[in-house]
Write a protein that holds these residues in place. Structure first.
Motif, PDB file in Angstrom:
ATOM      1  N   LYS E 182      37.053  36.512  44.975  1.00 49.40           N
ATOM      2  CA  LYS E 182      36.776  37.654  44.393  1.00 49.40           C
ATOM      3  C   LYS E 182      37.486  38.061  43.613  1.00 49.40           C
ATOM      4  O   LYS E 182      38.367  36.977  43.266  1.00 49.40           O
ATOM      5  N   ILE E 183      37.089  38.348  42.793  1.00 51.36           N
ATOM      6  CA  ILE E 183      37.855  38.932  41.222  1.00 51.36           C
ATOM      7  C   ILE E 183      39.065  40.185  41.292  1.00 51.36           C
ATOM      8  O   ILE E 183      38.178  41.616  41.676  1.00 51.36           O
ATOM      9  N   GLY E 184      39.718  40.461  40.389  1.00 48.94           N
ATOM     10  CA  GLY E 184      40.456  41.225  40.347  1.00 48.94           C
ATOM     11  C   GLY E 184      40.814  42.114  41.448  1.00 48.94           C
ATOM     12  O   GLY E 184      41.460  43.531  41.140  1.00 48.94           O
ATOM     13  N   ILE E 187      44.375  44.537  40.211  1.00 49.81           N
ATOM     14  CA  ILE E 187      43.434  45.668  39.741  1.00 49.81           C
ATOM     15  C   ILE E 187      43.949  46.253  41.181  1.00 49.81           C
ATOM     16  O   ILE E 187      44.319  47.919  41.302  1.00 49.81           O
ATOM     17  N   PHE E 188      42.658  46.106  42.157  1.00 48.75           N
ATOM     18  CA  PHE E 188      42.565  46.793  42.699  1.00 48.75           C
ATOM     19  C   PHE E 188      44.290  47.011  43.927  1.00 48.75           C
ATOM     20  O   PHE E 188      44.079  48.149  43.945  1.00 48.75           O
ATOM     21  N   ASP E 212      39.282  45.120  48.140  1.00 49.76           N
ATOM     22  CA  ASP E 212      40.648  43.944  47.462  1.00 49.76           C
ATOM     23  C   ASP E 212      40.260  42.924  46.055  1.00 49.76           C
ATOM     24  O   ASP E 212      40.917  42.152  45.743  1.00 49.76           O
ATOM     25  N   GLY E 213      38.495  43.718  46.019  1.00 49.78           N
ATOM     26  CA  GLY E 213      38.660  42.666  44.837  1.00 49.78           C
ATOM     27  C   GLY E 213      36.976  42.491  45.030  1.00 49.78           C
ATOM     28  O   GLY E 213      36.696  43.339  45.308  1.00 49.78           O
ATOM     29  N   ILE E 214      36.445  41.625  43.937  1.00 49.86           N
ATOM     30  CA  ILE E 214      34.841  42.321  43.414  1.00 49.86           C
ATOM     31  C   ILE E 214      34.726  41.245  44.063  1.00 49.86           C
ATOM     32  O   ILE E 214      35.227  39.949  43.190  1.00 49.86           O
ATOM     33  N   ILE E 219      29.285  40.026  40.353  1.00 48.61           N
ATOM     34  CA  ILE E 219      28.898  39.044  39.304  1.00 48.61           C
ATOM     35  C   ILE E 219      28.308  38.456  39.247  1.00 48.61           C
ATOM     36  O   ILE E 219      27.634  38.340  38.241  1.00 48.61           O
TER      37      ILE E 219
END
Ligand code: ATP
Ligand code: ATP
Ligand code: MG
Ligand code: MG
Lengths: 259, 289, 370, 259, 370
Positions: E182-184, E187-188, E212-214, E219
């Motif tokens: 997962k990314i980001g 930010i979350f 908790d993420g993308i 993607i």
């Protein structure tokens, strides 16, 4: 006389058990319009398809600008400057005119090292070329499916003229056309011939042939009945050759000699 | 002597749980020295299964081990096989009464409804009041019985608590998430096998309800065992498929060889597997457990 | 008038024998011979060719044949139907709902079910005709819609997805035996007594022959094949079916009522699916939401193995019947031969590929492309 | 002069936003060959399709033998004795010649009260009709796909002649044909006309029209430019009418006046 | 030279606005708006449009998008692939076999799997090209063959049909996170802390943001959509794809390398299926023989809802992505809205029908048929 750009020597082509061409030889010379005539199934389309790389001949030799040449597919022939308008049009109704015009020959521009299809250029060229042929499109992204048969034919010819750097092959371009469209096409042939392009023009219509042809080759059942130069042959002789002889005489009599 | 037994299941090819069964008969075949075969209808169509039982009977084996996934459909072919002189043992689904009715030697397994009922009763004791039953094989009537039993065991209406989840893990996971967020008062989940349990575990881990919500499941598998261990799953109902496959082969062989037969049906489940004593389960999950 | 030569010197000779051999069913015939040879060699002593074994693959093949005939005519008419499998499930469920849940007389349940299913078939056809959409899409939609209802209806009514008790409800009904009965019992009894086929050795049917009659499903398969074959080859409607599938526009211009032809073929396919479903529920006594899964593919495969062209206009009912026979024999035969059952699909795929390649070759010879 | 068998009065036909016919009137008279000429997209095919029941006119009236007539589909028109050879042939390649020949018109015989397709009769008629047109089939069950384009055209014409009891409509039957096949078709037109059948003959080719036509109607952009009788009009005038006037003059000059 | 009139008096006027509106994606856009409106009205307070809910239908849609992009390009190129679902199962199983059973490093397992699947895709295409058979038949054969192997191989090797432990085997691998991660997350976390998105209020993750993420799957979906869209509309190869599907013969005569185009689209479809499979096994940690069932239909449905023509030559990747979005939102939305879940199939069928009817209308307007 300039040297031939294409020399077809004893071309044979078999489809399974059908012998479509049984040894046909023809020379095509720059700046001349070479007419191919013949009855249905004589092998005219098959012959020009071997010339434009669609078919590979079963036997025989093709010399292009004096050198033996093997076109593996139509792209090879196009790359060499041979453009063809096929009898059954190579137009895709669902695609736009511009996309059809450049099909297989798309202009590309590099952005960040990647080649993209240059739509802008393609659109501009298409619009101006169609304008030259007397067709006003709603826009370059109009679908070919919305054009009439005659208009489609014209797009196909305009495309071939645009890409036919050295040789332009037209397979019965006029058979489905009205009088006005026909004269348009014949005038186009005349024009590109004068620009030094070699034209191969297939037709059933002796008068159309006589209007623009410099040489005439008659095919019959996969064989050539010989090539004649303009002035060496009268329309009536050509007609006779195509029809294979005398049997027509009686018929013509009863129909007023106007076939 | 050269004995041949055929096990016919109702599971589609894709149903991974039946693998333990295949391993069970293979092991029993090896140990007892008989040849065993496993057959199933590729799409799980029970009418096709009836044909397979007829086919098995036609190849004249010494015994047939089969499930009673749909009594109406299978009764005829099984009775015919019995009448033809083939010994039949019913395993997995069905009930002892039905097994007797078709003339089978005995029944080894866990009646689906009863198992669901027992699970429901236990869950009721553990405080479940509203539940979600994740059914990954809605088209298969037998599995759904577990949900019905569970609801009855809890003493509440099944209503729309049974979810047609499909078999795609991501879809199951997200359907469970969606259902739980739309129905926040759900406090119990029942899954019907590894296919639905594994993504449900993932779903609960994702929305943080793992360990918080009551979670029971049928059957075992690697992920389920892990879930039981880390507390996500309260218990797994183990019907011990290995026994369901292994025992009939052994029993049939001994019956054919020596004429001995246990006097009673064997209930291979329901056994509740909890955190205690997981070691062996863990080792053989998906293979013999 | 110009007379074309009798002989065209440009056509190489093809022998008369080869000509006679080359027909749509050829692929099916070759396949059937190959399949039987294979199993005679590898599964002869497995009971596959004893009375009971024959009945087993016979009935499975008959099942395939019933839906293959419908699919075949529809495919020749240029369409196909992916909702056949769901239709089978749906029809069975309707019978159960009417006959058991609502407790109507069984003959009424059967007739109403036929009417509903034929109407759905007609609706399929109507949508295809009116919108000009490919039948793939339209019938795919119905695949989902019908399956959805087949699950939803019993679940709402009875909160289960299987409804039993149909056999009891059909007891004494006049129409039900036409789908669920068996015929020829005396002959088989005689065969059993004479020791030609096996008899039960124990139980309450001791002394009866293991095969005690020809199930109506086989009779239906036979009737449908004969009907389909005669319709296709011997009637004007048959010519219209070919024409509609070969080129709908041309056929329409020549005065063929293409729309009616296509719609009636959709209805015929629905009819075959319903016959299948009714025979099945009458034999087995219950209707389940899982019935008929993937049967649409099996029907299409049988038809294609039998030499029909997926794009329409070409094929034969006899070929489709042979395709169904091959399918049935291979499916059951692999069990007899004791092959690992997951490999069945692999075989099926390979047979399908082999059959269509052979059929394409044959068709090209017929149409002179080769 | 006999009374017209078909009178088309102010026929209009719209396709969505396209107006293909904007009020065309034509009379067809038994024993006469009525030629329809016009450029591509003039509406010729659309017009004869309303005559043969393929399209229903948006407005206008059709009188058949003096009575108002509504053909709901091609079967009605056929039943009335109107047979059509469409521009895009109504032949199905995968079907046999005999099945194609009788498509939509199958002869039936009753056996035990049920109508069966009389294959024997169909085969015999097909063979003899094809023989008459000069085509020798391998057998009646030879697939149409194995015939050449000209042969297919001939089958279509033979079929129409066979069923065209009163009216025979031919939509550009000669456009793809060789000289020999063309004269064959023209002779056939001549023959059936003499038998009292009304013939409607569509063509782009003025010479073909002049060879057999008794009346000439020119369509242009969905409207008729009027009808002329044989002898009232010269080929040149017809040509001009079709092409819509003067612009051709210049062209013809440069091309030798042989278009 | 004769000049055609600029205006044809025989064409009735169509407004500029209508012209601008009419594009392949229109059906998809209309559908998306309709679907969102519907659920905003009927399921707004069910959590469907909170962060967690959005992630929920977002990820399901992303899944559909990944396979829809492949199916879309292939369909525009004039073919389709029924073996996508089996390919998903097969690819997942290959990863498990190489990465867990044979214990190769995960990156190697992934790469080898990609190579094998691309080769199978190429084989599909090669057979279609060489034999001229419809892709329906060829890929139907592979549907069975691949599924058969997916069951047979693990069964033979490991005597199970579900192989777990992939997540553990992928621990620390450099390639695996590209599919399973997962990314980001920061930010979350910040969004959660700031109270913009919800945080868990109970359970063992209390205080963490609900999202908790993308996931990498999203993607991938995005990358594939952008790639597919650019390829199709902005490159010469895109023009070839349209041409190959519009009329292969014409395209070939015009010098388009139709065979290569089709084969590469088959390979691209296989690529998408493999991406799907790898993401799935990385997320769930196990490969099962039942993965991917019916996914081929779901992909085709998404593409068709998105406005592509089943017969090729027409369609858009954005449309297919919208189709996938509609599919995902409807499927999940029905759960949020509390509709009986077995009715999902019925809805799906009806949406499919509605969408294609709308799309057909739009296409007719574009091509001027109406
Ligand atoms: N792909 C093919 N396969 C088999 N036979 C073919 C093929 N293409 C052409 N033929 C056969 O080859 C012969 C010559 O056909 P060709 O199309 O070259 O004739 P043509 O002179 O162009 O006729 P027309 O004037 O009708 O266009 C015919 O008998 C035709 O049936
Ligand atoms: N089914 C249809 N739908 C929409 N437009 C049509 C349809 N049929 C014909 N048209 C349009 O009607 C006009 C007349 O077409 P038609 O085919 O009658 O011309 P034609 O005179 O036969 O031309 P040609 O000489 O090329 O055969 C054309 O603009 C054509 O695009
Ligand atoms: Mg030609
Ligand atoms: Mg026309």
């Amino acid at each position: 006389m300039t040297t031939p750009i294409i020399q077809m020597k004893n071309i044979e082509k078999h489809f399974g058990s059908v012998i479509a061409l049984a040894g046909v030889s023809v020379d095509v010379i720059p700046g001349e319009c070479h007419c191919l005539l013949g009855d249905n199934g004589a092998g005219k389309s098959t012959f020009i398809k071997t010339m434009s790389g669609v078919h590979q001949p079963t036997a025989g030799e093709i010399l292009f600008e004096g050198r033996p040449m093997h076109f593996h597919d139509p792209r090879d022939a196009m790359a060499a400057g041979i453009a063809t308008v096929h009898q059954h049009l190579a137009m895709i109704p669902l695609m736009s005119v511009a996309r059809n015009f450049f099909m297989g020959n798309e202009p590309v521009k590099k952005i960040a090292g990647i080649s993209f299809f240059d739509r802008k250029l393609a659109d501009d060229i298409t619009m101006s070329e169609m304008q030259k042929m007397g067709i006003n499109l709603r826009g370059p992204d109009q679908a070919v499916g919305t054009l009439s048969g005659g208009e489609r034919q014209t797009v196909a010819i305009a495309r071939a003229v645009h890409f036919g750097a050295k040789v332009l092959i037209l397979d019965e371009p006029t058979s489905a056309l009205g009088v006005r469209q026909t004269s348009n096409v014949l005038a186009t042939i005349d024009k590109v011939r004068k620009q030094g392009v070699a034209v191969v023009f297939i037709t059933h219509n002796v008068r159309h042939a006589m209007a623009v042809g410099d040489r005439f080759t008659v095919l019959n059942r996969g064989q050539t009945l010989g090539t004649a130069k303009r002035g060496e042959i009268t329309p009536e002789e050509l007609q006779d050759l195509m029809a294979g002889g005398q049997e027509l005489a009686t018929l013509e009599g009863s129909l007023g000699g106007t076939v | 002597d050269d004995l041949t037994y055929i096990l016919v299941s109702h599971a589609p090819d894709s149903d991974t749980w039946w693998n333990t069964i295949k391993n069970g008969i293979a092991l029993a075949g090896d140990q007892v020295g008989v040849s065993v075969e496993y057959r199933n209808p590729p799409t799980g169509d029970i009418a096709d299964m009836a044909r397979i039982i007829e086919q098995a009977a036609a190849s004249s084996p010494d015994g047939i081990i089969t499930t009673l996934a749909d009594f109406d459909v299978l009764q005829g072919p099984i009775t015919a096989a019995v009448d033809q002189g083939i010994d039949v043992i019913i395993m997995n689904t069905g009930t002892p009464e039905q097994a007797r009715e078709v003339g089978a030697l005995m029944y080894v397994g866990q009646p689906e409804y009863d198992a669901g009922f027992a699970a429901g009763q236990r869950a009721a004791g553990e405080g479940v009041t509203k539940f979600l039953c994740v059914n990954h094989a809605i088209q298969q009537p037998t599995v759904g019985e577990r949900c019905r039993g569970y609801a009855d065991g809890l003493g509440i209406e099944l209503g729309d608590a049974m979810m047609d989840s499909g078999t795609d893990p991501a879809e199951i996971k997200n359907k469970v998430l969606a259902y739980l967020s739309a129905n926040p008062d759900v406090d119990g989940i029942l899954t019907l096998g590894p296919v639905s349990a594994d993504p449900t575990i993932a779903a609960l881990q994702e929305n943080g309800m793992a360990g918080d919500i009551h979670f029971g499941t049928f059957d075992l598998g690697e992920e389920i065992v892990k879930g039981i261990k880390d507390g996500t799953i309260n218990w797994g109902i183990d019907q011990q498929p290995f026994l369901q496959a292994y025992m009939p082969v052994v029993i049939l062989a001994n019956w054919d060889r020596y004429g001995v037969l246990p006097g009673n049906n064997i209930n291979s489940g329901p056994g509740f597997v909890t955190k205690d004593g997981l070691a062996k389960v863990e080792e053989f999950a998906g293979e013999f457990r | 008038m110009a007379v074309t030569d009798t002989k065209d010197e440009r056509i190489k000779e093809t022998s008369r024998f080869r000509q006679a051999l080359i027909r749509p069913e050829l692929g099916g015939i070759v396949g059937t011979v190959a399949v039987f040879t294979f199993f005679l060699l590898f599964a002869f002593d497995s009971g596959m060719f004893a009375a009971q074994g024959v009945m087993n693959w016979g009935i499975v093949s008959a099942q395939f044949m019933i839906i293959a005939v419908g699919a075949c005519l529809l495919m020749i008419a240029g369409e196909f139907d992916l909702s056949v499998g769901s239709m089978i499930g749906f029809a069975g469920m309707m019978i159960a709902v009417f006959g058991v849940v609502l407790a109507w007389p069984m003959w009424m349940a059967i007739i109403i079910t036929f009417v509903i299913c034929l109407m759905i078939g007609a609706l399929n056809g109507f949508i295809v005709i009116r919108t000009g959409l490919p039948s793939f899409i339209v019938t795919l939609a119905f695949l989902f819609i019908l399956r959805g209802f087949t699950i939803y209806i019993p679940q709402t009514l009875e909160s289960k997805t299987i409804i039993g008790g149909i056999r009891d409800a059909a007891e004494g009904d006049w129409l039900a035996p036409i789908f669920g009965g068996k015929i020829g019992a005396p002959i088989f009894q005689w065969l059993g007594d004479a020791g030609i086929i096996g008899v039960f050795e124990r139980g309450n049917r001791m002394g009866e022959p293991v095969v005690d009659g020809i199930p109506m499903m086989m009779i239906w398969a036979l009737i449908l094949i004969v009907f389909g074959h005669v319709l296709l080859t011997r009637t004007r409607f048959g010519n219209w079916i070919y024409a509609s599938g070969g080129d709908a526009e041309s056929a329409r211009n020549s005065g063929v009522p293409v729309n009616q032809v296509k719609i009636s073929m959709f209805m015929f396919t629905a009819f075959c699916a319903t016959v299948f479903a009714v025979c099945q529920v009458m034999e087995f006594g219950s209707a389940g939401a899982d019935r008929g899964l993937l049967k649409e593919f099996e029907a299409i495969i049988a038809v294609v193995i039998g030499g029909a062209l997926l794009t329409g206009g070409y094929g034969s009912v006899l070929g489709a019947a042979l395709g169904a026979l091959i399918f049935g024999v291979v499916q059951q035969g692999l069990f007899f031969a004791g092959v690992e059952s997951s490999l069945f699909r692999v075989f099926l795929g390979i047979i399908l590929l082999g059959a269509v390649v052979l059929n394409t070759y044959i068709r090209r010879v017929i149409t002179g492309e080769r």
